[in-house]
Design an enzyme around this catalytic site. Structure first.
Site, PDB file in Angstrom:
ATOM      1  N   ASP A 296       0.858  -1.173   0.000  1.00 46.64           N
ATOM      2  CA  ASP A 296       0.000   0.000   0.000  1.00 46.64           C
ATOM      3  C   ASP A 296       0.903   1.235   0.000  1.00 46.64           C
ATOM      4  O   ASP A 296       2.124   1.132   0.170  1.00 46.64           O
ATOM      5  CB  ASP A 296      -0.966  -0.014   1.197  1.00 46.64           C
ATOM      6  CG  ASP A 296      -2.196   0.856   0.921  1.00 46.64           C
ATOM      7  OD1 ASP A 296      -2.144   1.692   0.000  1.00 46.64           O
ATOM      8  OD2 ASP A 296      -3.206   0.719   1.632  1.00 46.64           O
TER       9      ASP A 296
HETATM   10  C1  BGC Z   1      -5.065   3.157  -0.240  1.00 46.34           C
HETATM   11  C2  BGC Z   1      -5.175   2.118  -1.338  1.00 46.34           C
HETATM   12  C3  BGC Z   1      -5.037   2.788  -2.675  1.00 46.34           C
HETATM   13  C4  BGC Z   1      -3.726   3.537  -2.722  1.00 46.34           C
HETATM   14  C5  BGC Z   1      -3.518   4.272  -4.023  1.00 46.34           C
HETATM   15  C6  BGC Z   1      -3.797   3.963  -0.393  1.00 46.34           C
HETATM   16  O1  BGC Z   1      -3.703   4.951   0.574  1.00 46.34           O
HETATM   17  O2  BGC Z   1      -5.084   2.526   1.018  1.00 46.34           O
HETATM   18  O3  BGC Z   1      -6.408   1.450  -1.250  1.00 46.34           O
HETATM   19  O4  BGC Z   1      -5.116   1.829  -3.692  1.00 46.34           O
HETATM   20  O5  BGC Z   1      -3.701   4.510  -1.684  1.00 46.34           O
HETATM   21  O6  BGC Z   1      -4.483   5.240  -4.174  1.00 46.34           O
END
Ligand code: BGC
Length: 738
Positions: A296
């Site tokens: 993430d």
């Molecule tokens: C979120 C993810 C997301 C990523 C890119 C993160 O902060 O938890 O779900 O895919 O950002 O946007």
């Protein structure tokens, strides 16, 4: 004019500069800490390195001796790459916080070998960064349809739009269990039940992967927003396997997900992005996952050695712990090159397997196409849940009414979900008011009272109406992703102003119908008894206004069922702690928790009304005794006993009398949705793979079938199960889950 990947828009959730400074400060502290930790770890790692080398060798050998053309081609390509090229493929090279221009969340390939880059976009409700992409109802709404078939088509539509825009990995589905409705990202996921999550998750993954790669997230136990970067979740092994991982396993093994995103939080003391047990032992070990794991975003990668050694293949969105640090670690001998090869092999394998090196053949006309908009409308209709309908207030008969009042700020406000990473940029949003006005045309007068605080004139207009539709609920200001959205929701009530809006309207006109928006459970003790009808529409997507009008005026019949419990209050739920950095997740939440405590919810899991009625009779089983590996078929006769066409969801729950371990009072193990014309009957079947009844015996690391007389209950919600039979199963351990 749609413009595609090369002129991606910055999403609207740009963090404040002060947020970024704070993040940068925290990141700097972490870097120092991490460098120190890396040195300490280094010695202890030597022994594990040896194991890793052996592991990588075994994997390397197996893939090169499998003999398939694909594996041979992958091996040939990886063999031609330099170490620099390989390491470069293990981290993103785009902006830290935002996708930027043509390198939006890009992970480089190797151009000289024809290996394309990865290009990612968020996707739980539509492509996050592509202007004009279709905005579907949120995951929670789609799950309420209990229609994996629709979810598969939604996944395919998003995959198609992604490839047309030049991307190839969709950062979806969100398949975290909704442990508590306070979770700010409740709207993104498919609810509180493992089985429903599995079915919807598998369908979505399969749909996306008709065109692109799916990325089930966030692995695992990500169910709090406000502390998501730091919280450590303690979970016992049985709970982990049965409640928090089962649907990930389904997405990976059954759905064949090509990639998985690790969560920010840690589980049992290790960050998910470097969690040896989650990634190395279970995902890549036991499940034999042959795809890749990406982290993430902001703090999703926390170390160089820990992450690389434990199987994190890609650090997103830029190289902080990978890149040069990883290169140096390989050169020092702290990370064996065979592990780097394994990571790169996983990525190249999926690129070739899914044809990412070939043109997609799709163009921009599929983005926001009429076909996709029609699907968004269908999903919104199917996922809306009629929770109350006294005196048959709904459907409204436009011909019998002269004047209706449509009340509330949200009636004419686009409200498609939170401001977090799942937010989208639809070309337009049909609001409930627009949908209603278009549906009724000139046949009646629609009086829109566009406020939440009503004055005397408003109340007089409401009193004069033949029916009142109050549109209210939650918005992105109430709930959403942490940091870039509103975060967790600690109070499940509507705001006092919105509760008064409902009460005041209902006091002025008894024929008051509430259309409720929001991403999860809402408590409504104070006003529910005062309104005639209640339609839960969640965040219904850009075509939501049309879907709402279809349902209110009877062009469509509600058939959604709750994918979560609506409690009467927080006191019916397990604690939700969005402050502590250490929390414990046990086996029980949602309906399992309420059933265990004998609590009566406002609306139970699986509940939803229709404009018609159904009878369900004659439960039959294909066999009364079963052994591991059997698939038992249960059938019932469903009849539409009312006067309108409609659809019913037949649900099958299992109880485990006399089990050696504490089981849920009942748990969903199968369901089927059937559409019937008035008076029509159909025999429907639910297949139950017996191995699904196994529990995880942590002491022996074995899925275990017990010799029990399992009770099988069939009905139309977790609290309405009129039909029962039993199924006697022979003990066996271990059993394979797939
Ligand atoms: C979120 C993810 C997301 C990523 C890119 C993160 O902060 O938890 O779900 O895919 O950002 O946007």
């Amino acid at each position: 004019m749609l413009s595609g990947w090369f002129s991606l828009q910055a999403p609207k959730w740009i963090p404040e500069e002060s947020d970024l400074n704070e993040l940068r400060r925290q990141l700097a502290v972490r870097r120092v800490l991490s460098a120190w930790l890396d040195r300490v770890r280094s010695a202890a790692m030597k022994l594990r390195l040896l194991c890793c080398v052996l592991f990588a060798l075994v994997f390397g050998c197996s893939s090169s001796t499998v003999g398939s053309d694909l594996e041979r081609r992958v091996d040939e390509l990886v063999a031609q790459m330099t170490l620099d090229e390989k390491v470069a493929q293990m981290s993103g090279d785009s902006g830290v916080f935002l996708p930027q221009g043509d390198t939006a969340w890009n992970v480089p390939g190797v151009e000289r070998l024809g290996i394309p880059p990865f290009r990612m976009a968020d996707g739980p409700r539509g492509l996050g960064t592509v202007q004009g992409a279709t905005t579907f109802p949120v995951g929670m709404a789609r799950s309420a349809s209990w229609e994996p078939d629709i979810e598969g088509r939604v996944g395919a539509a998003m995959g198609r739009e992604l490839r047309a825009a030049g991307g190839n990995i969709l950062l979806a589905p969100t398949i975290n269990i909704l442990r508590h409705p306070s979770w700010g990202r409740s709207q993104e996921t498919y609810g509180e039940d493992v089985h429903l999550l599995s079915r919807m998750g598998v369908a979505f993954v399969e749909g996306v992967q008709e065109h692109a790669l799916a990325n089930p997230k966030h692995y695992a136990a990500n169910s709090i927003e406000d502390t998501r970067f730091e919280v450590d979740v303690t979970i016992d092994e049985r709970t982990l396997r049965e409640i928090y991982l089962k649907h990930f396993r389904a997405a990976v093994l059954e759905g064949q997900a090509a990639s998985v995103m690790s969560a920010y939080n840690s589980v049992n003391g290790q960050f998910c992005g470097e969690n040896e047990h989650l990634i190395r032992d279970i995902l890549k070990g036991e499940w034999g996952f042959d795809g890749f794991v990406l982290s993430d975003w902001v703090f999703g990668t926390q170390s160089t050695l820990g992450s690389a050694l434990n199987g994190l293949d890609i650090e997103m969105p830029i190289a902080r712990f990978y890149g040069e640090s990883l290169l140096a670690a390989v050169q020092r001998g702290d990370v064996p090159e065979a592990l780097i090869d394994d990571a790169v092999r996983r990525m190249v394998r999926k690129k070739l397997q899914y044809g990412l090196d070939q043109p997609s053949g799709l163009d921009e006309t599929v983005i926001g196409s009429d076909e996709h908009l029609a699907l968004a409308r269908e999903a919104a209709v199917e996922g809306s849940v009629l929770l109350k309908n006294s005196s048959s207030a709904l459907p409204l008969d436009a011909n019998a009414l002269q004047r209706i009042a449509v009340v509330g700020l949200l009636a004419d406000t686009p409200n498609t979900g939170d401001d977090g990473s799942s937010s989208t940029m639809p070309a337009f949003v049909v609001t409930p008011l627009q949908g209603i006005e278009e549906a009724v045309g000139d046949s009646l007068l629609v009086d829109h009272i566009a406020k939440d605080a009503l004055d005397g004139d408003d109340l007089a207009a409401i009193e004069a109406a033949d029916a009142v539709i109050v549109v209210t609920g939650l918005t992105a200001e109430d709930e959403g992703e942490g940091l870039i959205g509103a975060g967790d929701r600690l109070d499940l009530d509507l705001s006092a102003e919105r509760e008064s809006l409902i009460r005041d309207a209902a006091a002025a006109n008894p024929r008051t119908i509430v259309v409720l928006e929001g991403g999860g459970a809402i408590t409504m003790g104070g006003w529910l008894s005062e309104v005639e009808a209640l339609l839960m529409v969640w965040y219904p997507g850009q075509m939501g206004g049309h879907a709402i009008a279809d349902l209110l005026f009877g062009a469509a019949n509600p058939s959604g069922k709750l994918p979560i419990t609506f409690p009467t209050g927080l006191d019916q739920l397990p604690p939700f702690d969005n402050v502590s950095l250490e929390v414990v997740y046990d086996y029980f939440h949602g309906y399992r928790y309420l059933d265990r405590n004998g609590a009566t919810p406002e609306f139970p899991f699986g509940f939803g009304l229709s404009y018609t009625t159904f009878s369900i009779e004659n439960l039959q089983a294909s066999q009364a005794t079963a052994v591991a590996g059997d698939v038992v078929r249960f059938s019932v006769d469903v009849t539409n006993t009312g006067s309108a066409s409609g659809a019913e969801v037949v649900q099958l729950y299992v109880t485990y009398p006399g089990s050696a371990v504490e089981r849920s009072e009942r748990e969903l193990e199968g369901f089927v949705k059937v559409s019937l014309g008035a008076g029509e009957s159909q025999t429907v079947e639910i297949a139950l793979p017996v191995n699904q009844l196994a529990y995880y015996d942590a002491a022996n690391s074995a899925w275990t079938l017990e010799a029990l007389e399992h009770a099988i209950h069939v009905g139309t919600s977790s609290r309405d199960l009129p039909l029962s039979t039993s199924l006697s199963v022979a003990a066996q351990a271990p059993v394979s889950m797939y």
